[in-house]
Write a protein that holds these residues in place. Structure first.
Motif, short mmCIF file in Angstrom:
data_model
loop_
_atom_site.label_atom_id
_atom_site.label_comp_id
_atom_site.label_asym_id
_atom_site.label_seq_id
_atom_site.Cartn_x
_atom_site.Cartn_y
_atom_site.Cartn_z
N GLU A 168 129.82 -23.46 36.82
CA GLU A 168 129.34 -22.27 37.55
C GLU A 168 129.65 -22.40 39.04
O GLU A 168 130.01 -21.41 39.69
CB GLU A 168 127.84 -22.09 37.33
N PHE A 215 135.87 -21.21 35.70
CA PHE A 215 134.66 -21.41 34.89
C PHE A 215 135.03 -21.69 33.43
O PHE A 215 134.48 -22.60 32.80
CB PHE A 215 133.78 -20.16 34.97
N GLU A 267 133.30 -21.60 39.68
CA GLU A 267 133.50 -20.14 39.71
C GLU A 267 133.17 -19.57 41.09
O GLU A 267 133.97 -18.84 41.69
CB GLU A 267 132.62 -19.48 38.65
N GLY A 309 137.80 -17.02 39.60
CA GLY A 309 136.51 -17.62 39.26
C GLY A 309 136.32 -17.75 37.76
O GLY A 309 135.89 -18.79 37.26
N LEU A 310 136.66 -16.70 37.03
CA LEU A 310 136.54 -16.73 35.57
C LEU A 310 137.46 -17.78 34.96
O LEU A 310 137.07 -18.51 34.04
CB LEU A 310 136.87 -15.35 35.00
#
Length: 577
Positions: free
Chosen positions: A36, A198, A39, A194-195
């Motif tokens: 997290e 993550f 991300e 970010g995705l």
């Protein structure tokens, strides 16, 4: 991880201009973060809280950040503003006056507070934003406050581009850059760093390999290479589909029932700007879910012809949309299909995507499928090209009929041919402004006389100089240009800029201008294509043809490789003549 530790990494990143060191530092950072946190940090490195296509921004000016600092420091606002004018950087001011020490907030806590600030809206929102930022400053050390100030203002200045982060993901996960193709493919399909981070660090590499096209997440757009003649196009790709090249807004339209999203070439959500395209998509895309691409142009109903780009660009606005829409209605020429009702069309050959697109678009006044021919005859291609030019269009794009849609790639699956002028380059180039020189002579009063501009090198994720531009703008445009550039001026050469020349004022690489020149020459002072002991490349007699291209990110600019290819094409034309 505490935000103070992240600030330490930011400080190290800011101190180096070597890309390998940046990648190593980021890889070390990502290895020490939770998925997290990876991300959120990926977004923060981009001076954002969400991916580009989501409309969440801080909306705070220098005045407001200075006001927040004044509250946190219990100083008079005017005193802080005066100090800022002396120092020139609110981040440096925050670090100096808040002082040393370690903040105790975690990265996720800081991120959540920043998100609360960015999403504050409604009556009294300005005061609430400044109060909340001031409250955040009160929990930070000077170093942390420095980087928070810069993130909020969009001036982090770490010199980190998307390719650097993608490489760092690979090194953090595997110890080398071997995973870059898999990671980049996932990024090209979702446009969300970010995705991607993550997913990689929480679910592993197989989850990235399984990434699929999703309606609502823009796909990074495929781009075309250049060739100088119909003969060379046919020689390169053989039988091909040929379409007009329009000079408008590249649009990627996502339809999910009645919910329509329109993304620009640089992946911004422009849905609200184009209500006529939204309504056209609802009525004319004959599927429940679909992603199509096309080019939108303003249409002159009375003359039954298209307006030039300088007029079309007036449609890109946040205010008075309905009024301008009535005067400048848009037509969208659809040319590709990427997804329809659960089926990903990007791996399919172009000819299959094209046929499905033709059956998908229903009759109407807004969206139409672009004309095309399929040919392997240079004469037929040339005739189509001349017809396009005669219609006031830019030229043509030839497409390999068997090629998949390669998201984010620029290659010879698509080849553009634009009108040429004897003695000039076959095409214009998109250059990033890197700095400017103060005015001389008649331009002394303007405070700006010429621009230092460069091209993008995706291999090193840097910008390299290729031109000093002193013509093409009116006096009014020079004044406007100076205003834009002064908002992003920096004290020293940005870390992503490779330059021998030293302008009077450096700026962050942000704005792109379209430039025409007489030719490309070898140069000892420009760094585009310059290897050790060799000459670089430069534009001869460059002039701005189109003011700042708001539909281009700096990484969308012409690349070093394209300049080399254009130089070689130019030599071929000279030999033929």
């Amino acid at each position: 991880m505490k935000f103070s530790e992240l600030a330490d990494y930011f400080e190290k990143l800011e101190a180096t201009t070597k890309r390998n060191e940046m990648v190593a530092l980021l890889a070390e950072l990502f290895k020490n973060l939770s998925p997290e946190e990876v991300e959120k940090v990926a977004y923060l490195c981009q001076e954002r809280l969400v991916p580009n296509y989501e409309k969440i921004e801080f909306g705070m000016s220098e005045k407001l950040v200075a006001k927040s600092l004044a509250k946190a420091l219990s100083k008079d606002e005017e005193e802080v503003w005066t100090l800022y004018k002396e120092i020139g950087d609110l981040g440096a001011l925050a670090q100096r006056y808040i002082g040393e020490g370690k903040g105790e907030l975690e990265i996720l806590d800081v991120y959540n507070r920043l998100m609360e600030i960015a999403t504050t809206t409604g009556k009294g929102s300005i005061e609430k934003k400044t109060d909340r930022l001031a409250e955040l400053f009160s929990h930070l050390s000077g170093k942390e406050a420095k980087y928070i100030s810069r993130i909020v203002l969009g001036r982090l200045r770490l010199g980190i581009g998307d390719p650097t982060i993608l490489d760092a993901f690979s090194y953090a996960y595997s110890g080398d850059k071997s995973l870059r193709p898999v990671i980049e493919r996932a990024y090209n399909l979702c446009s969300d760093l970010g995705l991607v981070g993550f997913t990689l660090f929480s679910k592993g590499l197989d989850a990235l390999r399984d990434f699929k096209v999703q309606v609502g997440k823009p796909i990074r757009m495929a781009l075309a290479e250049r060739l100088p003649s119909a003969e060379e196009i046919i020689s390169k790709i053989g039988r091909c589909s040929v379409e007009p090249k329009f000079d408008g807004f590249r649009c990627q339209i996502h339809k999910d029932g009645d919910n329509i999203k329109i993304f620009s070439r640089n992946l911004e959500d422009n849905t609200e700007m184009f209500p006529d395209l939204v309504e056209g998509a609802r009525k004319q895309i004959g599927a429940e879910k679909a992603i199509i691409e096309g080019e939108a142009l303003a249409f002159n109903e009375e003359a039954q012809e298209f307006f030039p780009f300088q007029v079309t660009v007036q449609r890109k606005r946040k205010y008075e949309i309905e009024t301008v829409m009535a005067d400048l209605p848009l037509k969208l020429f659809a040319f590709d299909l990427l997804y329809v009702d659960g089926e990903d069309y990007t791996p399919k050959p172009y000819i299959e995507r094209r046929e499905k697109l033709k059956s998908l678009i229903l009759p109407g006044d807004v969206i139409m499928v672009a004309d095309s021919i399929i040919t392997e005859d240079p004469k037929e291609l040339n005739l189509f090209f001349e017809n396009a030019i005669g219609s006031g269009l830019e030229g043509i794009v030839a497409k390999r009929v068997d090629a998949p849609y390669q998201a984010g790639a620029r290659n010879f699956n698509w080849i553009k041919l634009k009108r040429s002028y004897k003695g000039e380059l076959t095409d214009t180039v998109d250059l990033v402004i890197l700095g400017y020189y103060v005015g001389r002579g008649a331009r002394t009063k303007l405070g700006i006389g010429s621009l230092l501009a460069g091209v993008y090198d995706p291999e090193s994720d840097t910008f390299k100089t290729v031109a000093k531009i002193g013509s093409g703008l009116t006096e009014e445009e020079w004044i406007k240009m100076k205003g834009l550039l002064d908002e992003i001026r920096v004290d020293n050469k940005p870390s992503r800029v490779v330059s021998i020349l030293e302008p009077d004022i450096w700026v962050e690489p942000k704005y792109v201008v379209e430039v025409r020149a007489d030719e490309i020459t070898r140069s000892p002072v420009h760094t585009a294509g310059k290897d050790e002991g060799e000459l670089g490349y430069a534009l001869r007699f460059p002039r701005v043809e189109k003011f700042v291209r708001i539909d281009r990110k700096p990484e969308d600019a012409t690349t070093v490789q394209e300049i080399l290819e254009m130089y070689n094409m130019q030599k071929k034309v000279e030999v033929k003549e």
